[in-house]
Design a protein around this motif. Sequence first.
Motif, PDB file in Angstrom:
ATOM      1  N   LYS A 106      20.683 -69.437 -22.255  1.00 19.73           N
ATOM      2  CA  LYS A 106      20.415 -69.811 -20.868  1.00 19.73           C
ATOM      3  C   LYS A 106      21.682 -69.657 -20.013  1.00 19.73           C
ATOM      4  O   LYS A 106      21.637 -69.241 -18.858  1.00 19.73           O
ATOM      5  N   LYS A 107      22.827 -70.010 -20.629  1.00 19.83           N
ATOM      6  CA  LYS A 107      24.102 -69.879 -19.922  1.00 19.83           C
ATOM      7  C   LYS A 107      24.378 -68.391 -19.607  1.00 19.83           C
ATOM      8  O   LYS A 107      24.803 -68.041 -18.494  1.00 19.83           O
ATOM      9  N   ASP A 133      22.113 -66.078 -19.326  1.00 22.24           N
ATOM     10  CA  ASP A 133      21.196 -65.680 -18.251  1.00 22.24           C
ATOM     11  C   ASP A 133      21.768 -66.107 -16.893  1.00 22.24           C
ATOM     12  O   ASP A 133      21.741 -65.360 -15.913  1.00 22.24           O
ATOM     13  N   PHE A 134      22.295 -67.304 -16.876  1.00 20.16           N
ATOM     14  CA  PHE A 134      22.866 -67.856 -15.648  1.00 20.16           C
ATOM     15  C   PHE A 134      24.048 -67.016 -15.154  1.00 20.16           C
ATOM     16  O   PHE A 134      24.214 -66.773 -13.972  1.00 20.16           O
ATOM     17  N   LEU A 135      24.852 -66.588 -16.143  1.00 23.66           N
ATOM     18  CA  LEU A 135      26.046 -65.806 -15.808  1.00 23.66           C
ATOM     19  C   LEU A 135      25.713 -64.319 -15.596  1.00 23.66           C
ATOM     20  O   LEU A 135      26.575 -63.520 -15.254  1.00 23.66           O
ATOM     21  N   ASP A 172      11.838 -73.461 -23.764  1.00 19.85           N
ATOM     22  CA  ASP A 172      12.265 -73.975 -22.464  1.00 19.85           C
ATOM     23  C   ASP A 172      11.791 -75.401 -22.237  1.00 19.85           C
ATOM     24  O   ASP A 172      12.384 -76.168 -21.495  1.00 19.85           O
TER      25      ASP A 172
END
Lengths: 100, 673
Positions: A64-65, A67-69, B631
């Motif tokens: 997720k990190k 994806d965020f970056l 998620d």
Amino acid sequence: MTIEKTIEKDATILKLEGWLDTLTSPELACAIDALEATPAIVLDFEKLEYISSAGLRQVVACKKKADFLGAAFSVVNVGKEVYSIFSLTGLDKKIRILGK
Amino acid sequence: MKKRRGTVAKTIALRYAALLFVVLTIIALASYALVYSYALDNARLYSEAATDIYGTILILKSREQGFALTVENADLIQESGEYMCRTYAVDYVYVYVPVEDGVRYIDLSCSKEQESAQRELADEFAKLGRIEPGNTHLHGMKIDYEMTPEELAMWNGEEYYANITMENDFGHELCTISRVTDDFGNAVCVGVDISYASMLNKVTHQYGVLMIMIFGVFAAVTAGLYLIIRKRVLAPAEKISTAMEDFISNGKRSDVKLNVATDDEFGMIAGAYNTMTREIDHYVENIGELRSMEEKQKAEMEVTAKIQKGFLPDGSFADEHYEIRGIMTPAKQIGGDLFDYVRLKDGRLFCVVADVSGKGVSAAMFMSTTLTALRELAKANVEPSVILRETNRILCENNAEGLFVTAFLAFYDPKEQTLTYSNAGHNLPYLLSGKPIPLSDAHGVVLGLFEGETYEQQTIRMRPGDTLFLYTDGVSEAVNEKKEFFGEARLEACLHDGLETDDPDLIGRVERTLRAFAGEDEQSDDLKILTLYLRERKELLLDVDAREFVKIRDAILGCSVPAPVARAMCLSAEELFVNVVSYAFEGGVPDGEKIRFVLERSDRLKLTLEDGGTPYDPLAEVVSADEYDMDEQVGGLGKLISFGIADESHYEYQNGKNRVTILKYLEELGHDD
């Protein structure tokens, strides 16, 4: 568990060694927090002997990190045992795993 | 008891006396009746004879002196009457003639006893003017009188006598009247009165005297009999019974002789009694001696049995590598079969079953020699075959009695998971590994008989989960009522069933089967069984803190299983443990709350986690991998992993505890590590 962080030009590589379990996963969490913009984030599991759900959650957090970056994310050199946990939980379908 | 003594004698005497009295009374009454009627007859005869005599005297006198029997000659007649009264026992004699409407007395004479009565009568008549005063003999007095039918019959000549019983002023009299006629043709009645009383009194008096005499004699005889019986029967009987009571209560025995110096039955009884007490005393003395000897021996045996028991280990032992269980049923005799086990310093286990021929102290002593030798040699880290060889040598040196031992001994090495054994003529044990397998034979000769014997030894693999079943011939040679042996086949079948059903109490199962087979037979008391069950078991009590997982991890990794299996088990354990720590105590953790963790390794790895938190079945809501949304969901992942890698998972809630069990099979992994 030890985490060896290598920052190259086109990727940031976290090399994990030992056990990624309930007790050690917070270390990975810290390492993930510390990640900065990079074209790709790679988790190298070559020397990872053990992963539990706590560890898996950090792997997911890492993705997720990434994806965020806006970075590509992959897990590489996954051993048979550790991979079986990925497949057991279906994460192998959601996370790019290279070089089993 | 004492108060009743002698009542038999009194009872007999009283009853005898009463019976006698009744019988005598009946006899007396009956005989009195007879005598009485006889006396009555006699009185009548006497009365008739007296009447005849009186009549004859009157006739002869009137003839001799030439006077007629009329009133005019009353004085002459009176002389005869008085003579009659003096000479014969009569009350009255009289002469009268029947006249119109009555009779006329010519004379009435009486005995002395009746004189006053007669005078009073005559005075009465004189006062009435019927006779002259002084005419006591009633000469010529007419009285109004109707003759009785008997009198009329007599007067008319139909009867010779008229007998009339009269109850009147003259008393109870018998009157006998007869008719006589003098030479001048004058017919008169002559009568005699006799008193019944005087006649009968005489008889009854005599009779009474006789009866009293008879009664007296009988009473005397009865009393005499009673005295004789008392002296000859009751006194000796009492003496004997007293002696017997003393014998029982006071413990007086043959030193008190019973003195009944007669030749009769009581003398015989007393003699027999004296002999008997002497014999009993003798016997009791002997028994006392025997008993004290027996008790001494028994005590010695008990001490020996205790000493022997002290040599031997407890029936059960367990550590993290193995569990030992044994039964050594308390045999009634001390004997020479036993089992023993010793944990050696290097971690190996030495165990042995042995059986000395024979029973008793010598067998027990032989056994203790054997046991000492075996133990010392085992501790000296010697090979099994050498232990047997050396033990044989030691026993052969001191075996005058020719005893021998069969023995099976083995070392189990938990590091190598091997069993090295050697056998000296003992029953072959079973290796229980899924099924009962008799250990392959490597046996030598029994110990203690042949010098210089050597023994083979063998090494086999023994894995956790396997059991070694050692026993003595008390098991295989137990006999039932039909004299059949229990035998190896039955033992094997029993073990087989036990393994099939996963019976945790295999020894108990064999013992019960054996007892059911042998019934009450004594041999079933003589059981020695030892089982060596290999397993690893670790138990931890953990705080409700995720950091405690380190201990779980170390415990699992310390287990002798392949590393991948250990890691897989760790994973299962971690997920479950973290789950419990995170969710079971949401309302707060009570002080001192612990989570119990048990790890057991046999032919499988078994993990048990027990907590006192909120009842929760983790198996109930395991999401599948496909449904897992990384998620959204957080908690489901752990359970998915935990149960995903287990071969078996169980949950139960019991006694306020959640208990989750995870099994991981080891078979397919083999021993290739």
